[in-house]
Design a protein around this motif. Structure first.
Motif, PDB file in Angstrom:
ATOM      1  N   GLU A 259      46.875  38.409  39.843  1.00  0.00           N
ATOM      2  CA  GLU A 259      45.705  38.172  39.456  1.00  0.00           C
ATOM      3  C   GLU A 259      44.759  39.393  39.751  1.00  0.00           C
ATOM      4  N   LEU A 260      45.306  40.404  40.517  1.00  0.00           N
ATOM      5  CA  LEU A 260      44.558  41.743  40.712  1.00  0.00           C
ATOM      6  C   LEU A 260      44.389  42.253  39.313  1.00  0.00           C
ATOM      7  N   ALA A 261      45.287  42.019  38.276  1.00  0.00           N
ATOM      8  CA  ALA A 261      45.038  42.774  36.929  1.00  0.00           C
ATOM      9  C   ALA A 261      43.870  42.334  36.327  1.00  0.00           C
ATOM     10  N   LYS A 262      43.379  41.257  36.828  1.00  0.00           N
ATOM     11  CA  LYS A 262      41.899  40.804  35.987  1.00  0.00           C
ATOM     12  C   LYS A 262      40.712  40.968  36.815  1.00  0.00           C
ATOM     13  N   VAL A 263      40.825  41.542  37.988  1.00  0.00           N
ATOM     14  CA  VAL A 263      39.655  41.921  38.679  1.00  0.00           C
ATOM     15  C   VAL A 263      38.727  43.111  38.188  1.00  0.00           C
ATOM     16  N   ARG A 264      37.652  43.013  37.758  1.00  0.00           N
ATOM     17  CA  ARG A 264      36.827  44.079  37.192  1.00  0.00           C
ATOM     18  C   ARG A 264      36.659  45.171  38.615  1.00  0.00           C
ATOM     19  N   GLY A 265      36.953  46.200  38.067  1.00  0.00           N
ATOM     20  CA  GLY A 265      36.916  47.425  39.080  1.00  0.00           C
ATOM     21  C   GLY A 265      38.187  47.773  39.730  1.00  0.00           C
ATOM     22  N   LEU A 266      39.010  47.153  39.248  1.00  0.00           N
ATOM     23  CA  LEU A 266      40.582  47.498  39.832  1.00  0.00           C
ATOM     24  C   LEU A 266      41.404  47.836  38.490  1.00  0.00           C
ATOM     25  N   SER A 267      42.391  48.776  38.816  1.00  0.00           N
ATOM     26  CA  SER A 267      43.414  49.000  37.548  1.00  0.00           C
ATOM     27  C   SER A 267      44.368  47.926  37.592  1.00  0.00           C
ATOM     28  N   THR A 268      45.057  47.701  36.423  1.00  0.00           N
ATOM     29  CA  THR A 268      45.993  46.581  36.234  1.00  0.00           C
ATOM     30  C   THR A 268      47.181  46.945  37.028  1.00  0.00           C
ATOM     31  N   SER A 269      47.284  48.314  37.495  1.00  0.00           N
ATOM     32  CA  SER A 269      48.593  48.577  38.297  1.00  0.00           C
ATOM     33  C   SER A 269      48.302  47.973  39.531  1.00  0.00           C
ATOM     34  N   TRP A 270      47.379  47.389  40.040  1.00  0.00           N
ATOM     35  CA  TRP A 270      47.229  46.698  41.457  1.00  0.00           C
ATOM     36  C   TRP A 270      47.819  45.348  41.437  1.00  0.00           C
ATOM     37  N   ALA A 271      48.282  44.930  40.503  1.00  0.00           N
ATOM     38  CA  ALA A 271      48.881  43.593  40.373  1.00  0.00           C
ATOM     39  C   ALA A 271      50.546  43.605  40.624  1.00  0.00           C
ATOM     40  N   ASN A 272      51.013  44.981  40.751  1.00  0.00           N
ATOM     41  CA  ASN A 272      52.431  45.163  41.495  1.00  0.00           C
ATOM     42  C   ASN A 272      52.736  46.316  42.078  1.00  0.00           C
ATOM     43  N   ASN A 273      51.707  47.243  42.685  1.00  0.00           N
ATOM     44  CA  ASN A 273      51.849  48.199  43.271  1.00  0.00           C
ATOM     45  C   ASN A 273      51.623  48.137  44.897  1.00  0.00           C
ATOM     46  N   GLY A 274      52.014  49.032  45.687  1.00  0.00           N
ATOM     47  CA  GLY A 274      52.003  49.005  47.070  1.00  0.00           C
ATOM     48  C   GLY A 274      50.466  48.685  47.596  1.00  0.00           C
ATOM     49  N   ILE A 275      49.591  49.325  47.102  1.00  0.00           N
ATOM     50  CA  ILE A 275      47.999  49.255  47.721  1.00  0.00           C
ATOM     51  C   ILE A 275      47.523  47.817  47.488  1.00  0.00           C
ATOM     52  N   GLY A 276      47.968  47.191  46.314  1.00  0.00           N
ATOM     53  CA  GLY A 276      47.644  45.854  45.913  1.00  0.00           C
ATOM     54  C   GLY A 276      48.261  44.826  46.846  1.00  0.00           C
ATOM     55  N   ALA A 277      49.442  45.047  47.230  1.00  0.00           N
ATOM     56  CA  ALA A 277      50.244  44.278  48.227  1.00  0.00           C
ATOM     57  C   ALA A 277      49.712  44.487  49.648  1.00  0.00           C
ATOM     58  N   ARG A 278      49.298  45.751  49.859  1.00  0.00           N
ATOM     59  CA  ARG A 278      48.748  45.853  51.331  1.00  0.00           C
ATOM     60  C   ARG A 278      47.194  44.987  51.335  1.00  0.00           C
ATOM     61  N   MET A 279      46.357  45.180  50.266  1.00  0.00           N
ATOM     62  CA  MET A 279      45.316  44.720  50.137  1.00  0.00           C
ATOM     63  C   MET A 279      45.354  42.936  50.372  1.00  0.00           C
ATOM     64  N   MET A 280      46.462  42.325  49.709  1.00  0.00           N
ATOM     65  CA  MET A 280      46.785  41.043  49.761  1.00  0.00           C
ATOM     66  C   MET A 280      47.057  40.456  51.380  1.00  0.00           C
ATOM     67  N   ALA A 281      47.996  41.478  51.930  1.00  0.00           N
ATOM     68  CA  ALA A 281      48.398  41.110  53.214  1.00  0.00           C
ATOM     69  C   ALA A 281      47.004  40.973  53.949  1.00  0.00           C
ATOM     70  N   ALA A 282      46.176  41.974  53.813  1.00  0.00           N
ATOM     71  CA  ALA A 282      45.071  41.842  54.584  1.00  0.00           C
ATOM     72  C   ALA A 282      44.070  40.685  54.259  1.00  0.00           C
ATOM     73  N   LEU A 283      44.082  40.125  53.054  1.00  0.00           N
ATOM     74  CA  LEU A 283      43.347  38.829  52.758  1.00  0.00           C
ATOM     75  C   LEU A 283      44.237  37.741  53.640  1.00  0.00           C
ATOM     76  N   ALA A 284      45.417  37.923  53.489  1.00  0.00           N
ATOM     77  CA  ALA A 284      46.085  36.634  54.145  1.00  0.00           C
ATOM     78  C   ALA A 284      46.112  36.502  55.628  1.00  0.00           C
ATOM     79  N   GLU A 285      45.777  37.699  56.229  1.00  0.00           N
ATOM     80  CA  GLU A 285      45.649  37.734  57.652  1.00  0.00           C
ATOM     81  C   GLU A 285      44.346  37.762  58.057  1.00  0.00           C
ATOM     82  N   ALA A 286      43.304  37.370  57.121  1.00  0.00           N
ATOM     83  CA  ALA A 286      41.883  37.301  57.404  1.00  0.00           C
ATOM     84  C   ALA A 286      41.541  35.978  57.984  1.00  0.00           C
ATOM     85  N   ARG A 287      40.755  35.897  59.100  1.00  0.00           N
ATOM     86  CA  ARG A 287      40.477  34.651  59.683  1.00  0.00           C
ATOM     87  C   ARG A 287      38.987  34.573  59.561  1.00  0.00           C
ATOM     88  N   PRO A 288      38.335  33.115  59.673  1.00  0.00           N
ATOM     89  CA  PRO A 288      36.830  32.959  59.522  1.00  0.00           C
ATOM     90  C   PRO A 288      36.090  33.709  60.692  1.00  0.00           C
TER      91      PRO A 288
END
Length: 394
Positions: A259-288
């Motif tokens: 879904e990162l390919a649809k985010v305004r301000g990000l390159s479509t390559s974030w949908a399958n590259n390493g930096i996009g994966a690291r960002m998703m991992a950070a989101l997954a580890e986020a706690r309230p």
């Protein structure tokens, strides 16, 4: 004043620093590039003590900056003089983990003697020495080698002139009895906490509309992730991700990396590259975010209200009058948030109600808020009148 050739040799630098270590002060400036990096790229260091001056090339092969850095942060007998030195101090901190000590900033000092709130270096030198500086090399590429004579002369001029002006400013401060007025400002400039870029605190620089724990937790996690990415890649934060994009993702997190390919301000390559994966991992580890960490609006001091806003405007007028009377920059006397808090009825923790600021401004500001001071026009000029004194006389 003796001007040394560009220093590229460790032994020559060590000898110079040994002599400077016996001086009462040194004027310091740096040239750096940071448009394309996270960390400022130090390109040149200039230093003078009134008797001799030199530019030092930190990019010279094999040069050992240890004697210079020791002079900056370990020698408490030599005053380090800067002009608008925040970024210079940051560079020293990045190299040593310490800030220069003791420290003096002529831009801050100029506020105490009526030369405005942010007087530029060129204006300062012109006003004190009558010298109009050549600005031709101001936007030079300091990282390119070799540096030419015009660049070096321009750079050294920053400290040779400063070493002449500093004693003049110091003498003016002494005559006016305002040296102590600068203590808080100089301490703030030298406070190491201002130069620490802790990833876990990076979220505090980002504006967010929501204060929900889930969203704030994601904001904190994403900001910390971006800070580490920027530090590791030595790139500006905005090159990794813009603040607005980061806040949007924290508010509406993608469910999958695709879904990162649809985010305004990000390159479509974030949908399958390493930096996009690291960002998703950070989101997954986020706690309230715990409630006590959230800077909720209810924790802020209440605003002054409509009537209080009018009082705040009167305080600003009083500040302007008082600053003009004693020839000092208004910001050195009081900050706008202090005026707002005083107008709203707060008294605790306000710098204008303590020390010299109270004597020079806070006492009258408090009297105005409490109805003991009023404005009057006399002889076509705006003046302050003590209402209590007037009542007693009647």
């Amino acid at each position: 004043m003796k001007i040394h050739p560009l220093i590229t040799d460790s032994t020559v630098l060590a000898d110079l620093c040994a002599r400077f270590a016996r001086s009462p002060f040194v004027a310091v400036d740096t040239e750096f590039m940071r448009e394309n990096t996270y960390w400022p790229d130090l390109c040149l260091i200039q230093i003078a003590d009134g008797n001799e001056a030199a530019a030092i090339d930190p990019k010279a092969p094999g040069i050992d900056l240890a004697p210079l850095l020791a002079l900056m942060v370990d020698n408490n007998e030599v005053l380090k003089v800067f002009h608008a030195g925040g970024q210079d101090v940051e560079i020293v901190f990045n190299l040593t983990g310490k800030t220069p000590n003791p420290i003096f900033d002529t831009q801050i000092a100029a506020m105490a003697i009526g030369q405005g709130e942010q007087i530029g270096y060129s204006s300062l030198i012109d006003s004190w020495l009558g010298i109009q500086l050549d600005k031709g090399a101001r936007f030079t590429d300091w990282g390119r080698r070799p540096l030419d004579k015009r660049q070096i002369d321009y750079a050294i001029g920053d400290v040779t002139h400063l070493s002449r002006v500093f004693p003049m400013i110091l003498e003016r401060l002494k005559k006016l009895g305002r040296g102590s007025w600068l203590d808080d400002e100089m301490e703030r400039l030298a406070d190491p906490s201002h130069y620490i870029n802790e990833p876990d605190q990076a979220w505090q620089r980002i504006k967010a509309n929501s204060r929900k724990p889930d969203m704030m937790g994601r904001l904190k996690a994403l900001a910390a992730w971006r800070e580490r990415e920027a530090q590791n890649k030595d790139l500006p934060r905005g090159r990794i991700m813009k603040d607005e994009t980061l806040a949007d993702i924290a508010g509406q997190p993608p469910r999958a990396q695709a879904e990162l390919a649809k985010v305004r301000g990000l390159s479509t390559s974030w949908a399958n590259n390493g930096i996009g994966a690291r960002m998703m991992a950070a989101l997954a580890e986020a706690r309230p975010m715990p409630a006590e960490e959230i800077p909720g609006r209810e924790d802020r001091r209440p605003g002054p209200g409509k009537d209080g806003a009018l009082v705040a405007d009167l305080l600003k007028l009083l500040l302007k009058i008082r600053a003009k009377e004693i020839s000092v920059a208004p910001r050195l006397l009081a900050r706008s948030d202090d005026l707002q808090h005083l107008a709203a009825g707060h008294r605790d923790g306000l710098s204008i109600l303590e020390g010299w600021r109270f004597e020079q401004f806070g006492r009258d500001a408090l009297a105005l808020v409490e109805g003991q001071l009023a404005f009057a026009v006399k002889g076509g000029k705006l003046r302050m009148t003590r209402t209590a004194e007037r009542s007693e006389a009647a």
